[in-house]
Design an enzyme around this catalytic site. Structure first.
Site, PDB file in Angstrom:
ATOM      1  N   HIS A 100      55.374  11.819 -23.927  1.00 42.88           N
ATOM      2  CA  HIS A 100      54.819  10.649 -23.249  1.00 42.88           C
ATOM      3  C   HIS A 100      53.695  11.129 -22.340  1.00 42.88           C
ATOM      4  O   HIS A 100      53.916  11.916 -21.424  1.00 42.88           O
ATOM      5  CB  HIS A 100      55.886   9.914 -22.434  1.00 42.88           C
ATOM      6  N   CYS A 101      52.498  10.662 -22.608  1.00 45.74           N
ATOM      7  CA  CYS A 101      51.317  11.113 -21.863  1.00 45.74           C
ATOM      8  C   CYS A 101      51.070  10.160 -20.696  1.00 45.74           C
ATOM      9  O   CYS A 101      50.728   8.987 -20.918  1.00 45.74           O
ATOM     10  CB  CYS A 101      50.095  11.164 -22.770  1.00 45.74           C
ATOM     11  N   PRO A 102      51.229  10.608 -19.447  1.00 47.20           N
ATOM     12  CA  PRO A 102      50.978   9.710 -18.308  1.00 47.20           C
ATOM     13  C   PRO A 102      49.505   9.407 -18.098  1.00 47.20           C
ATOM     14  O   PRO A 102      49.159   8.414 -17.455  1.00 47.20           O
ATOM     15  CB  PRO A 102      51.563  10.494 -17.124  1.00 47.20           C
ATOM     16  N   GLY A 105      48.996   6.610 -20.474  1.00 49.97           N
ATOM     17  CA  GLY A 105      50.009   5.571 -20.307  1.00 49.97           C
ATOM     18  C   GLY A 105      50.664   5.143 -21.596  1.00 49.97           C
ATOM     19  O   GLY A 105      50.999   3.963 -21.764  1.00 49.97           O
TER      20      GLY A 105
END
Length: 335
Positions: A100-102, A105
């Site tokens: 999950h890439c912050p 998003g």
């Protein structure tokens, strides 16, 4: 070239963040035990040997001639496909879950991994491009004005700021690009690599360097399995509300963690407080020997107390309940 590259990076960013990463649709009801097959491991699941009372935690799937265990997801109520994992942030099962890439998003999965790789690699090229031409601009300023490097920076401060910014940024996006090129060459995901999934066993998905790159960069991207514009189903909404109500009324369940090999009781503090209040109210009714009007035609106090006692034993509170029962004869003697 700079403006065109920036536009391409923005388009790739939108495709990465706005595209369905490969969400597996949830089931409205858990699968039936007879539909699971003989490859499931009933012994690994609490209650899995009691027919429809439980489902096996894992089952075996054949991938390129190698047996791979797939887990059962309690949230989505399905057996995850191989290389699928449940994202705790998005609360969805993602096919070929990478991470999950912050920064964008969004989860990076089967349907947007290619665009994510193109995004970070293009950002690396842009950083190198900007840094190089800013350096050339400062060199030309030094030759034109016949000054030192420090005076050239004062005459062109924008170039100096961009050089500093791109020099710092290129280590992040460049390192990320190099890492994912390594993952593609070995056909791994970030999730699998961080968990050392293939350190002690062979990778059944590794087909060689060339075939791995062809699979990631040149294969057809599957269509989305979700219709995000469809209307909500009333049955699924009612099932979700029933499930949320059942969490409050149901006894505690044992959750099994395969990675840690531990079992723990999942009982909320609010449920324990409600149980204490119910036990206290039932004891008060027995001591008074009276019942309120709304108990007419229903169970008596003693029956309610016995039911709550049984429920308390399931929660492991039988010791507290028996202690309160010992105090009860003394209170009944009082007028």
């Amino acid at each position: 070239m700079g403006t065109k590259t920036k536009l391409e990076i923005l388009v790739l960013l939108l495709l990465t963040s706005g595209r369905d990463p490969g969400i597996v649709p949830r089931n409205s009801h858990p699968p039936e035990p007879e539909d699971i097959g003989e490859s499931s491991n009933l012994s690994d699941w609490p209650g899995g040997q009691h027919g429809s009372a439980g489902l096996p935690l894992t089952k075996d799937v054949l991938v390129n001639g190698v047996l791979v265990k797939v887990k059962y997801c309690h949230t989505c109520m399905l057996y995850r496909p191989p290389r699928c994992s449940h994202c705790s942030i998005c609360n969805n099962c993602i096919e070929r879950f990478d991470h999950h890439c912050p920064w964008v998003g969004q989860c990076i999965g089967k349907r947007n991994y290619r665009f994510f790789l193109m995004f970070v690699s293009s950002a690396t090229v842009l950083c190198i491009y900007v840094f190089t031409f800013c350096w050339v601009n400062i060199g030309k300023t030094m030759d034109t004005h016949e000054c030192t490097f420090g005076r050239a920076i004062l005459k062109s401060p924008i170039s100096a700021i961009l050089m500093l910014y791109t020099f710092v940024a290129v280590w992040f996006v460049g390192g990320l690009t190099s890492f994912h090129l390594y993952l593609i060459s070995t056909n791994q995901t970030t999730y699998e690599n961080f968990r050392y999934r293939y350190d002690r066993r062979s990778n059944p998905y590794n087909r060689g360097l060339v075939q791995n790159f062809i699979e990631i960069l040149c294969s057809r991207i599957p269509s989305s399995r979700n219709n995000f514009r469809a209307k909500a189903n009333e049955d699924s909404a009612a099932f979700a509300s029933t499930l949320s109500m059942g969490r409050v009324l149901s006894p505690p369940k044992m959750s099994v963690d395969l990675e840690m090999g531990t079992k723990r009781q999942a009982v909320g503090a609010e449920d324990m407080e409600d149980l204490h209040s119910q036990i206290g109210s039932s004891m008060g009714l027995e001591r008074c020997g009276t019942e309120p009007p709304h108990f007419v035609g229903r169970k008596g106090c003693s029956e309610i107390a016995s039911d709550i006692e049984t429920f308390a034993e399931e929660f492991g509170m039988d010791n507290k309940f028996t202690e309160r029962k010992k105090i009860e004869p003394h209170t009944n003697d009082n007028p």
